[in-house]
Design a protein around this motif. Structure first.
Motif, PDB file in Angstrom:
ATOM      1  N   SER A  48      -1.992   5.694   5.940  1.00 45.12           N
ATOM      2  CA  SER A  48      -2.042   5.216   4.569  1.00 45.12           C
ATOM      3  C   SER A  48      -2.849   6.173   3.702  1.00 45.12           C
ATOM      4  O   SER A  48      -3.807   6.791   4.160  1.00 45.12           O
ATOM      5  N   LYS A  49      -2.462   6.289   2.450  1.00 44.88           N
ATOM      6  CA  LYS A  49      -3.231   7.078   1.493  1.00 44.88           C
ATOM      7  C   LYS A  49      -4.451   6.299   1.007  1.00 44.88           C
ATOM      8  O   LYS A  49      -5.334   6.862   0.363  1.00 44.88           O
ATOM      9  N   THR A  50      -4.491   5.020   1.327  1.00 46.27           N
ATOM     10  CA  THR A  50      -5.623   4.181   0.972  1.00 46.27           C
ATOM     11  C   THR A  50      -6.738   4.371   1.990  1.00 46.27           C
ATOM     12  O   THR A  50      -6.478   4.467   3.193  1.00 46.27           O
TER      13      THR A  50
ATOM     14  N   GLU B  88      -7.103  -3.918   2.017  1.00 48.96           N
ATOM     15  CA  GLU B  88      -6.358  -4.109   0.784  1.00 48.96           C
ATOM     16  C   GLU B  88      -5.781  -5.524   0.724  1.00 48.96           C
ATOM     17  O   GLU B  88      -5.065  -5.946   1.646  1.00 48.96           O
TER      18      GLU B  88
ATOM     19  N   ILE C 140       0.850  -1.187   0.000  1.00 55.14           N
ATOM     20  CA  ILE C 140       0.000   0.000   0.000  1.00 55.14           C
ATOM     21  C   ILE C 140       0.886   1.237   0.000  1.00 55.14           C
ATOM     22  O   ILE C 140       2.080   1.164   0.276  1.00 55.14           O
ATOM     23  N   ASP C 141       0.281   2.377  -0.293  1.00 58.26           N
ATOM     24  CA  ASP C 141       1.005   3.641  -0.346  1.00 58.26           C
ATOM     25  C   ASP C 141       0.959   4.294   1.030  1.00 58.26           C
ATOM     26  O   ASP C 141      -0.103   4.679   1.517  1.00 58.26           O
ATOM     27  N   ILE C 142       2.129   4.408   1.668  1.00 68.48           N
ATOM     28  CA  ILE C 142       2.227   4.963   3.017  1.00 68.48           C
ATOM     29  C   ILE C 142       2.531   6.454   2.954  1.00 68.48           C
ATOM     30  O   ILE C 142       3.447   6.894   2.256  1.00 68.48           O
ATOM     31  N   GLU C 143       1.767   7.233   3.694  1.00 64.29           N
ATOM     32  CA  GLU C 143       1.993   8.676   3.767  1.00 64.29           C
ATOM     33  C   GLU C 143       2.967   9.043   4.875  1.00 64.29           C
ATOM     34  O   GLU C 143       3.827   9.903   4.722  1.00 64.29           O
TER      35      GLU C 143
END
Length: 341
Positions: free
Chosen positions: A155-157, A163, A130-133
């Protein structure tokens, strides 16, 4: 232990590392290498320059890889330098407080909490898929029995726990060798952002202020032995020193989630009619105590509210727009590992 006048911090660190090296060369090769420094003063003998001491300790410890802890007694101890050296060498600096119980009890608590029964060392948590901020500390030197380690991430999710590609990989060294655990929590329901935002901020601010304390002693030279790749929101420092940047980001985060933090923010109560218009929409103006609320109304100039308004670091607090973080989630490791060993 003997006291002999001056404080030769450099020699104490070097001697401790050398003793650990001798143990590694002998029967202690499989033990976790740890050095503990106890001091109540500044470096006044031998090498006294803070940057030189830190650089020498890093160099001496590069092959030994000892986790260096420091116990700082009283106000005279150089806590910024001790913090810097400990962080650069995978340890912690603990302040033994004056007037806060017996010093021996504080030392005993430190030992029991941190070092009494070491279960794992060199622990790393990798969040993938996943895309981590933003993420809090994900590398840990030790895990003691009965304790836990926590890594939190933004997370940006929208729902990262749902997910299917989310993977949480934890690696560590145990008494029987290197270990690895993989968790695929896909399909779980995420925590509501309000449940964890302040928890994340608290942990991140703690990390930022530790670096701030270390930079008080070493300045930007602290970065020679410490990675801040996941500490700040952006890799761009905008020309700010490490000392100023770490404090500024901690302050911004505290304001975003309304945290009162010593040295950063404060909850200020000021006299005025502004609370009248906010009384019905902001809990901070309502005490929840009818008797106290009646007192406010009697002393104020509005029947709908009292004469006092509370402000978080600024009288414009109530009009601030809070950009709440996207879904925040927490991985707690520790007790689980004890069962899996």
């Amino acid at each position: 232990l003997e006291t002999i006048g001056g404080t030769n911090l450099h020699e104490a660190y070097v001697n401790g590392i050398d003793r650990v090296k001798k143990m590694q060369d002998g029967d202690g090769a499989n033990n976790v290498p740890i050095v503990i420094i106890l001091t109540d003063g500044q470096a006044t003998a031998g090498t006294t320059n803070s940057q030189e001491i830190a650089a020498s300790v890093r160099d001496r410890n590069s092959a030994v890889k000892a986790k260096i802890y420091a116990l700082a007694f009283g106000r005279g101890a150089d806590l910024p330098l001790l913090t810097a050296i400990s962080l650069q060498n995978e340890g912690k600096a603990i302040k033994i407080k004056e007037g806060y119980g017996d010093g021996a009890e504080q030392i005993e608590k430190f030992y029991k909490d941190e070092l009494e029964t070491i279960v794992l060392s060199d622990i790393g948590v990798n969040l993938g898929g996943i895309d981590i901020e933003a993420v809090t500390e994900s590398s840990f030197s030790l895990l003691s029995a009965g304790s836990e380690l926590v890594t939190q991430a933004i997370s940006k999710t929208l729902n990262p726990l749902g997910e299917p590609n989310l993977r949480i990989i934890t690696t560590a060294t145990s008494a029987i060798g290197d270990k690895s655990w993989t968790l695929n929590p896909g399909g779980l329901e995420a925590f509501h952002q309000g449940d964890c935002s302040q928890s994340f901020a608290h942990k991140k601010i703690t990390e930022l202020l530790q670096v701030h304390e270390a930079a008080r002693s070493l300045g930007d030279a602290f970065l020679d032995g410490y990675s801040t790749s996941s500490l700040f929101k952006s890799s761009n420092s905008n020309g700010m020193s490490l000392f100023d940047r770490s404090e500024a980001e901690a302050l911004q985060l505290a304001l975003e989630v309304k945290l009162v933090w010593p040295g950063l923010t404060a909850l200020v109560t000021v006299e005025g009619p502004s609370c009248a218009g906010l009384y019905d929409v902001n809990e901070i103006c309502s005490t929840g105590d009818d008797t106290l609320d009646d007192d406010f109304r009697e002393s104020g100039d509005s029947a709908s509210g009292g004469p006092y308004s509370s402000s978080f670091s600024s009288t414009n607090f109530f009009s601030m727009h809070l950009s709440w973080m996207s879904t925040l989630w927490t991985l707690i490791i520790g007790s689980l590992f004890l069962l899996m060993l």
